[in-house]
Write a protein that holds these residues in place. Structure first.
Motif, PDB file in Angstrom:
ATOM      1  N   GLU A  75     -67.345 -35.418  -7.605  1.00 28.60           N
ATOM      2  CA  GLU A  75     -67.543 -34.010  -7.252  1.00 28.60           C
ATOM      3  C   GLU A  75     -66.788 -33.066  -8.185  1.00 28.60           C
ATOM      4  O   GLU A  75     -67.316 -32.054  -8.621  1.00 28.60           O
ATOM      5  CB  GLU A  75     -67.105 -33.778  -5.808  1.00 28.60           C
ATOM      6  CG  GLU A  75     -67.325 -32.354  -5.322  1.00 28.60           C
ATOM      7  CD  GLU A  75     -66.908 -32.158  -3.882  1.00 28.60           C
ATOM      8  OE1 GLU A  75     -66.886 -31.003  -3.422  1.00 28.60           O
ATOM      9  OE2 GLU A  75     -66.598 -33.171  -3.206  1.00 28.60           O
ATOM     10  N   ALA A  76     -65.544 -33.384  -8.486  1.00 34.46           N
ATOM     11  CA  ALA A  76     -64.729 -32.529  -9.349  1.00 34.46           C
ATOM     12  C   ALA A  76     -64.652 -33.099 -10.760  1.00 34.46           C
ATOM     13  O   ALA A  76     -63.652 -32.911 -11.455  1.00 34.46           O
ATOM     14  CB  ALA A  76     -63.333 -32.367  -8.762  1.00 34.46           C
ATOM     15  N   GLY A  77     -65.718 -33.773 -11.197  1.00 34.44           N
ATOM     16  CA  GLY A  77     -65.693 -34.451 -12.490  1.00 34.44           C
ATOM     17  C   GLY A  77     -65.390 -33.529 -13.652  1.00 34.44           C
ATOM     18  O   GLY A  77     -64.607 -33.864 -14.543  1.00 34.44           O
ATOM     19  N   GLU A  78     -65.993 -32.322 -13.657  1.00 34.29           N
ATOM     20  CA  GLU A  78     -65.749 -31.406 -14.773  1.00 34.29           C
ATOM     21  C   GLU A  78     -64.300 -30.928 -14.796  1.00 34.29           C
ATOM     22  O   GLU A  78     -63.695 -30.798 -15.858  1.00 34.29           O
ATOM     23  CB  GLU A  78     -66.707 -30.217 -14.685  1.00 34.29           C
ATOM     24  CG  GLU A  78     -68.131 -30.540 -15.098  1.00 34.29           C
ATOM     25  CD  GLU A  78     -68.938 -29.295 -15.403  1.00 34.29           C
ATOM     26  OE1 GLU A  78     -68.369 -28.170 -15.275  1.00 34.29           O
ATOM     27  OE2 GLU A  78     -70.112 -29.427 -15.780  1.00 34.29           O
ATOM     28  N   GLY A 133     -52.779 -23.055 -24.052  1.00 36.09           N
ATOM     29  CA  GLY A 133     -52.744 -22.083 -22.981  1.00 36.09           C
ATOM     30  C   GLY A 133     -53.792 -22.371 -21.914  1.00 36.09           C
ATOM     31  O   GLY A 133     -54.533 -23.353 -21.998  1.00 36.09           O
ATOM     32  N   PRO A 134     -53.902 -21.532 -20.884  1.00 38.40           N
ATOM     33  CA  PRO A 134     -54.865 -21.768 -19.806  1.00 38.40           C
ATOM     34  C   PRO A 134     -56.286 -21.776 -20.355  1.00 38.40           C
ATOM     35  O   PRO A 134     -56.674 -20.920 -21.129  1.00 38.40           O
ATOM     36  CB  PRO A 134     -54.638 -20.579 -18.866  1.00 38.40           C
ATOM     37  CG  PRO A 134     -53.268 -20.081 -19.192  1.00 38.40           C
ATOM     38  CD  PRO A 134     -53.080 -20.342 -20.651  1.00 38.40           C
ATOM     39  N   ARG A 135     -57.052 -22.747 -19.944  1.00 38.37           N
ATOM     40  CA  ARG A 135     -58.426 -22.864 -20.427  1.00 38.37           C
ATOM     41  C   ARG A 135     -59.393 -22.961 -19.261  1.00 38.37           C
ATOM     42  O   ARG A 135     -59.086 -23.585 -18.246  1.00 38.37           O
ATOM     43  CB  ARG A 135     -58.620 -24.129 -21.280  1.00 38.37           C
ATOM     44  CG  ARG A 135     -58.223 -23.979 -22.726  1.00 38.37           C
ATOM     45  CD  ARG A 135     -56.745 -24.214 -22.913  1.00 38.37           C
ATOM     46  NE  ARG A 135     -56.389 -25.595 -22.619  1.00 38.37           N
ATOM     47  CZ  ARG A 135     -55.159 -26.052 -22.685  1.00 38.37           C
ATOM     48  NH1 ARG A 135     -54.181 -25.255 -22.997  1.00 38.37           N
ATOM     49  NH2 ARG A 135     -54.899 -27.303 -22.413  1.00 38.37           N
ATOM     50  N   ALA A 136     -60.557 -22.379 -19.412  1.00 38.37           N
ATOM     51  CA  ALA A 136     -61.583 -22.491 -18.385  1.00 38.37           C
ATOM     52  C   ALA A 136     -62.473 -23.673 -18.712  1.00 38.37           C
ATOM     53  O   ALA A 136     -62.774 -23.932 -19.875  1.00 38.37           O
ATOM     54  CB  ALA A 136     -62.415 -21.210 -18.334  1.00 38.37           C
ATOM     55  N   ALA A 137     -62.880 -24.399 -17.673  1.00 37.38           N
ATOM     56  CA  ALA A 137     -63.745 -25.544 -17.889  1.00 37.38           C
ATOM     57  C   ALA A 137     -65.137 -25.077 -18.261  1.00 37.38           C
ATOM     58  O   ALA A 137     -65.753 -24.265 -17.578  1.00 37.38           O
ATOM     59  CB  ALA A 137     -63.799 -26.386 -16.609  1.00 37.38           C
TER      60      ALA A 137
END
Length: 512
Positions: free
Chosen positions: A62-65, A101-105
């Motif tokens: 479910e949270a694979g990405e 730094g913070p990255r968005a999937a």
């Protein structure tokens, strides 16, 4: 800190490599072909992320990405993956090299750079255990920093309470927000997380069931960091603060669990839903399930976690000994440390030091190290007694060599008599009093004398065993005589005898 028992570096390195984050990060570093496109923050673009999910076998998760994105970030942070900016990018547009730094999937931005296997991929697969642990530690530091950093929404709190802050379509309007009120102290937030990990560390090394055996309720971890010890009953404000701290730790520990540092059972999701509905989220607020503490989260440090937290404490200047670290050292280092360790840990450390040493040589080294008229001397002689008690008759010649020594003659006689040795000369009265003062001085140096029940009992027995103790003890030629007698005057339960002790202390100081 009390001493901790750690596995070998090889075992710890295997644990690190088996952790979800590092094992997936290594797999992605091998998967990343030179030229893999990334966004401005080093994050995988959407198509690449999907390929990474497939490469990790997380398609059906479910949270694979999210798992794949976290593993990629870990790979970048540790140097398992190397990011190169596109040449046409302006110098000010890219992130600093190293931490991305913070990255968005799965960001949809145009490619700003490329990725390739990094310089640490070789050491992580073929390096020494210490190199593996160093790489893992770099990644853990990055995860800890991210875990301690709040999101923009966390800083704002409930945006609905700020007029004009959120548009009807959910967009945040920075102009409607006082940004100065959102000041965030990263160092303070990190120290709070470190304090929670330090509490878990202390719970583990003092666990009566065995180091790290017991799972610790999350409210207990939070309370150890924020609730004053002298608070008998939680106020409403303290309970609110505790609830907020538990919620924060729950999110942080979820993130840390992937590093292999923690065994963690998160807060029950249904409990969080109950809290959203009626405000009853934590023990003391809800009437139902108060005894089922496991619903509020349970945590413990793994051996790898103990290693990692110990490293951070040592970097902060905290003394965090490990059992066995004195085994190859000299007798002075051993005797200096033993009095300040719990009895079981001290005996284990002594056994490790004695292993491989000839009893006679070991006894001579110990007795030589136990001499000293400074403040540390009594404690060193106390440690010497402990280690000597673990030696058999093969050490007797060394012990007899110090029978006439003013500092060691008393403990030498005790050792010989306990083993039924013949021809042990009786001690003179001066030696008896000197040894008594030395023993009490060692106990006083170990901590808070006012709270030591063992010392109180020892003091209480003195007058009963020696009717004229205070009349003669002040003459003992020991550097701590006056200090010891003053302590006896404070601790003795009999007021008349306590007064005698104080008078004897005064005579000793006058004699000095």
């Amino acid at each position: 800190m009390p001493p901790v028992r750690l596995p070998s570096e090889a075992e710890l390195a295997r644990e690190a490599l088996a952790g979800p984050l590092l094992s997936r990060a290594v797999a992605l570093a091998r998967w990343a072909a030179p030229g893999t496109q990334v966004g401005a923050g080093g994050e995988l673009l959407a198509d690449e992320l999907k390929s990474a999910v497939a490469a990790l076998g997380l398609d059906e998760v479910e949270a694979g990405e999210a798992f794949a994105a976290d593993a990629w970030n870990f790979a970048v942070d540790t140097g398992l993956v190397e990011i190169s900016e596109n040449e046409e990018e302006d110098e000010g547009d890219g992130q600093d090299e190293g931490r991305a730094g913070p990255r968005a999937a799965g960001a949809e931005d145009a490619a700003a750079g490329t990725a390739a296997p990094g310089p640490e991929l070789g050491p992580i697969t073929a390096g020494a255990p210490g190199e593996v642990l160093d790489i893992w530690s770099v990644g853990v530091d990055a995860v800890l920093a991210d875990a301690a950093t709040p999101t923009f929404e966390d800083l704002l709190g409930d945006l609905s309470g700020i007029e004009g802050a959120v548009s009807p379509d959910g967009e945040i309007d920075p102009d409607a927000i006082d940004l100065d009120a959102l000041a965030f102290d990263q160092e303070e937030a990190s120290s709070q997380l470190d304090a929670a990990l330090g509490s878990l560390y202390l719970f583990a090394v003092t666990d009566e069931a065995g180091q790290g055996v017991s799972m610790v309720p999350l409210p207990m971890v939070a309370a150890a960091s924020i609730i004053p010890e002298d608070m008998d009953e939680l106020s409403a404000e303290a309970l609110d603060e505790l609830s907020a701290a538990v919620l924060k730790l729950d999110g942080q520990f979820r993130a840390l669990a992937g590093t292999g540092m923690l065994d963690y059972r998160p807060v029950d999701e249904s409990l969080l839903a109950e809290g959203d509905e009626d405000g009853a989220a934590f023990p003391g607020e809800a009437e139902e399930d108060e005894d089922d503490i496991s619903r509020y989260g349970l945590a413990r440090l793994t051996p790898l976690g103990l290693y990692g937290v110990r490293q951070r404490m040592r970097e902060a200047g905290i003394d965090a000994p490990v059992i066995g670290e004195l085994a190859d050292g000299d007798a002075s280092a051993l005797l200096g440390a033993l009095p300040f360790r719990p009895e079981a840990a001290a005996r284990e450390e002594a056994e490790l030091w004695l292993r491989g040493r000839a009893p006679l040589d070991a006894a001579r080294d110990l007795l030589a190290a136990a001499r000293g008229s400074d403040a540390a001397g009594p404690g060193q002689r106390l440690g010497c007694q402990l280690v000597l008690s673990m030696l058999d008759q093969r050490a007797e010649p060394a012990v007899r060599e110090v029978l006439d020594d003013a500092e060691l003659g008393g403990l030498a006689r005790v050792w010989l008599v306990e083993r039924g040795a013949a021809d042990v000369p009786p001690p003179g009265e001066g030696m008896v009093f000197w040894l008594t003062i030395d023993t009490l001085a060692a106990q006083l140096a170990l901590g808070d004398a006012e709270e030591s029940e063992e010392l109180r009992e020892l003091v209480s027995d003195l007058a009963g065993q020696h009717s004229a103790f205070f009349e003669k003890a002040w003459r003992a030629d020991h550097p701590a005589t006056a200090d010891v007698l003053e302590a006896v005057g404070r601790l003795h339960p009999d007021k008349a005898l306590a007064k005698q002790a104080r008078k004897a202390a005064f005579k000793s100081r006058s004699r000095e």
